[in-house]
Write a protein that holds these residues in place. Structure first.
Motif, PDB file in Angstrom:
ATOM      1  N   SER A 178       0.831  -1.199   0.000  1.00  0.00           N
ATOM      2  CA  SER A 178       0.000   0.000   0.000  1.00  0.00           C
ATOM      3  C   SER A 178       0.860   1.241   0.000  1.00  0.00           C
ATOM      4  O   SER A 178       2.029   1.215   0.398  1.00  0.00           O
ATOM      5  N   VAL A 179       0.261   2.328  -0.486  1.00  0.00           N
ATOM      6  CA  VAL A 179       0.859   3.658  -0.396  1.00  0.00           C
ATOM      7  C   VAL A 179      -0.122   4.498   0.399  1.00  0.00           C
ATOM      8  O   VAL A 179      -1.234   4.776  -0.071  1.00  0.00           O
ATOM      9  N   ALA A 180       0.272   4.838   1.629  1.00  0.00           N
ATOM     10  CA  ALA A 180      -0.645   5.495   2.565  1.00  0.00           C
ATOM     11  C   ALA A 180      -1.871   4.595   2.710  1.00  0.00           C
ATOM     12  O   ALA A 180      -1.745   3.423   3.024  1.00  0.00           O
ATOM     13  N   ALA A 181      -3.078   5.124   2.440  1.00  0.00           N
ATOM     14  CA  ALA A 181      -4.292   4.321   2.608  1.00  0.00           C
ATOM     15  C   ALA A 181      -4.722   3.628   1.320  1.00  0.00           C
ATOM     16  O   ALA A 181      -5.763   2.965   1.286  1.00  0.00           O
ATOM     17  N   THR A 182      -3.925   3.777   0.256  1.00  0.00           N
ATOM     18  CA  THR A 182      -4.293   3.196  -1.040  1.00  0.00           C
ATOM     19  C   THR A 182      -3.614   1.847  -1.228  1.00  0.00           C
ATOM     20  O   THR A 182      -2.382   1.756  -1.195  1.00  0.00           O
ATOM     21  N   GLN A 183      -4.424   0.816  -1.444  1.00  0.00           N
ATOM     22  CA  GLN A 183      -3.894  -0.522  -1.654  1.00  0.00           C
ATOM     23  C   GLN A 183      -3.380  -0.651  -3.082  1.00  0.00           C
ATOM     24  O   GLN A 183      -3.985  -0.159  -4.031  1.00  0.00           O
ATOM     25  N   VAL A 184      -2.222  -1.290  -3.249  1.00  0.00           N
ATOM     26  CA  VAL A 184      -1.675  -1.598  -4.568  1.00  0.00           C
ATOM     27  C   VAL A 184      -1.876  -3.091  -4.792  1.00  0.00           C
ATOM     28  O   VAL A 184      -1.284  -3.912  -4.079  1.00  0.00           O
ATOM     29  N   SER A 185      -2.717  -3.436  -5.745  1.00  0.00           N
ATOM     30  CA  SER A 185      -3.033  -4.849  -5.953  1.00  0.00           C
ATOM     31  C   SER A 185      -1.899  -5.555  -6.677  1.00  0.00           C
ATOM     32  O   SER A 185      -1.095  -4.936  -7.384  1.00  0.00           O
ATOM     33  N   ALA A 186      -1.835  -6.874  -6.506  1.00  0.00           N
ATOM     34  CA  ALA A 186      -0.859  -7.676  -7.241  1.00  0.00           C
ATOM     35  C   ALA A 186      -1.122  -7.524  -8.731  1.00  0.00           C
ATOM     36  O   ALA A 186      -2.277  -7.586  -9.187  1.00  0.00           O
ATOM     37  N   ASN A 187      -0.068  -7.270  -9.486  1.00  0.00           N
ATOM     38  CA  ASN A 187      -0.136  -7.009 -10.923  1.00  0.00           C
ATOM     39  C   ASN A 187      -0.872  -5.711 -11.237  1.00  0.00           C
ATOM     40  O   ASN A 187      -1.202  -5.453 -12.397  1.00  0.00           O
TER      41      ASN A 187
END
Length: 505
Positions: A178-187
């Protein structure tokens, strides 16, 4: 009577057959009869307004009674495995979802291994949809089953039911980014924004959390970027990320050229496991100053020659020539200097640049050059315009050649009345033309204030005129003397003098 009955049956059958053909439109006799009887002549079931329940999982339509296999999930993870279910009204009448206390009811052998979020709406207009999530978080190894039920006002599917199945796997690490409260999904991807070329953007912190139930042991290297324009800072990002703990690393975007850029970021752990996502950014043009130099619309940016200042009397000054410096770039130009590095520098005067040492983007300024000869003859010099960053951010230098001539004299035609003084026409006689810028001069040549030129007799008639080149402008006084072998001091018209005004231009 029996014959009559037979005839009636045949007639009725024929009528039904005919009506079936007309009403069915080629779709079969049974359908034609149904339309005739049920709708009173020619209608279609598709014309009747009705709601229509449609259930989709991750965008794929699911039928009532089907089994949804959620897949495998390690036991005792902190977040489990989540999927999204969409409830859509594909009909043309509002659909209601009357389930109580929950719109979506969960039941089954392992219902405690599944969690259902409830839709936000219990009524859907035609074309509208609402959604809920299914979360599978097994606490033991093995297959887990449950079911969901959705009641609706769609008569065809008044109680939609779907079976749930998942597999509880062995304890394992599970990475989330994640970046702060934003999730970074796989791919998935994360946008780093726009950064000027040859600059470095701010550091973006990526938090890597182990939501699994076993340690995530980071490989070495722990993170790999496929594009060096995305710079990794992995300080402290090593070792082990225990279950339900996190570590961070930073990425900075430093584009070397303009345009869209991307890099695959791989977080490697437990030797064979990885979490991959993409970072993107855009390189934008770097604001730079750009110099343009001109004189009378002639481009001197790379240097060149200004038209000559012409012939000017020493101690006088020419008209000035104006040179313009323009900053056509997008950043401030600095370190502007104007010098005379070579040539007859002292005989050319250069004014200060009106813009000073700096020039804002889009701005312009001027300086002038003047020819101030202090001696006669051809004079040249180089005027150099230099900057610290005028060449699109790099230093610039342009040499401008200037020239002029210090005037050596002005021609004056002097003529006089011939004299008959004795021996004037002898070969050893003639005339002497003396001139000075002072009127009361003695006709003795000294080469500084009084000048004399002989007009000797070369045989025959002695000339009575001469072109004299005076060395300066202003008033010049002339006296003409005749002389002979026996009268070298001269005679008439020795008392005569005349004045000629020589212009300064």
């Amino acid at each position: 009577m029996k014959l009559h009955s037979v005839i009636r049956i045949i007639t009725l059958f024929s009528l039904i057959f005919v009506l079936s053909c007309v009403g069915g439109g080629g779709g079969g006799g049974g359908e034609g009869l149904l339309a005739l009887v049920g709708l009173g002549g020619g209608g279609s079931a598709a014309d009747v307004p009705a709601p229509k329940l449609e259930i989709l999982y991750e965008g794929v339509t699911r039928e009532s009674g089907s089994t949804l296999d959620i897949g495998s999930e390690p036991i005792n993870t902190s977040d489990g495995k989540t999927g999204t279910v969409t409830i859509k009204n594909s009909g043309n009448v509002t659909i209601t979802l009357p389930g109580s206390p929950n719109i979506v009811a969960l039941s089954g052998t392992n219902e405690n291994q599944f969690t259902i979020s409830q839709p936000s709406s219990s009524g859907l207009a035609p074309g509208q949809s609402t959604s809920f999530t299914i979360n599978f978080k097994p606490t033991s190894i093995g297959e887990k089953i449950a079911s969901i039920k959705i009641e609706s006002s769609d008569a065809a599917v008044s109680a939609f039911q779907m079976n749930l199945k998942g597999e509880g796997g062995a304890a394992a690490p599970k990475i989330a980014v994640s970046v702060a409260a934003t999730q970074v999904s796989a791919n998935g991807s994360h946008a780093m924004g726009s950064v000027e070329v040859d600059s470095t953007g701010g550091a973006v912190t990526f938090t890597v959390k182990n939501n699994g139930s076993a340690d995530a042991i980071l490989d070495n290297p722990s993170v790999i970027s496929t594009d060096p324009q995305f710079v990794l800072n992995l300080a402290g990002f090593s070792g082990t990320i225990a279950a339900n703990t996190s570590k961070t690393f930073n990425i900075q975007f430093a584009p070397a050229s303009t345009g869209s850029k991307s890099s695959n970021i791989t977080i490697a752990y437990n030797t064979s496991m990885s979490f991959v996502f993409t970072v993107t950014g855009t390189g934008t043009p770097k604001p730079v100053p750009t110099i343009a130099i001109s004189h009378d619309s002639n481009n001197l940016t790379a240097g060149g020659t200004i038209p000559t200042f012409g012939v000017i009397w020493p101690t006088l000054s020419s008209a000035t020539k104006t040179v313009t410096i323009n900053n056509t770039g997008t950043a401030t130009m600095t370190g502007i200097t104007i010098t005379k590095p070579s040539g007859d520098a002292a005989q050319f005067t250069v004014s200060a640049f009106s813009g000073g040492a700096t020039l804002a983007a889009g701005a312009s300024g001027t300086f002038t050059i003047r020819f101030d000869p202090v001696a006669t003859g051809s004079k040249t010099a180089v005027v150099r315009v230099a900057t610290s960053n005028g060449n699109n951010g790099a230093a610039s230098q342009a040499d401008i050649n200037v020239s002029g001539t210090g005037k050596t004299g002005a021609e004056v035609l002097v003529s006089w009345t011939a004299t008959s003084e004795k021996a004037a026409n002898d070969t050893d006689g003639g005339y002497k033309v003396c001139y000075s810028q002072g009127s009361g001069f003695t006709a003795v040549h000294n080469g500084t204030s009084v000048y004399c030129a002989d007009v000797p007799n070369a045989g025959g008639t002695t000339p009575n005129s001469k072109v004299i080149s005076v060395p300066n402008f202003g008033n010049w006084y002339f006296k003409v003397y005749s002389y002979g072998k026996f009268n070298t001091a001269g005679g008439t018209p020795s008392s005569q003098s005349s004045v000629v005004s020589v212009p300064s231009t």
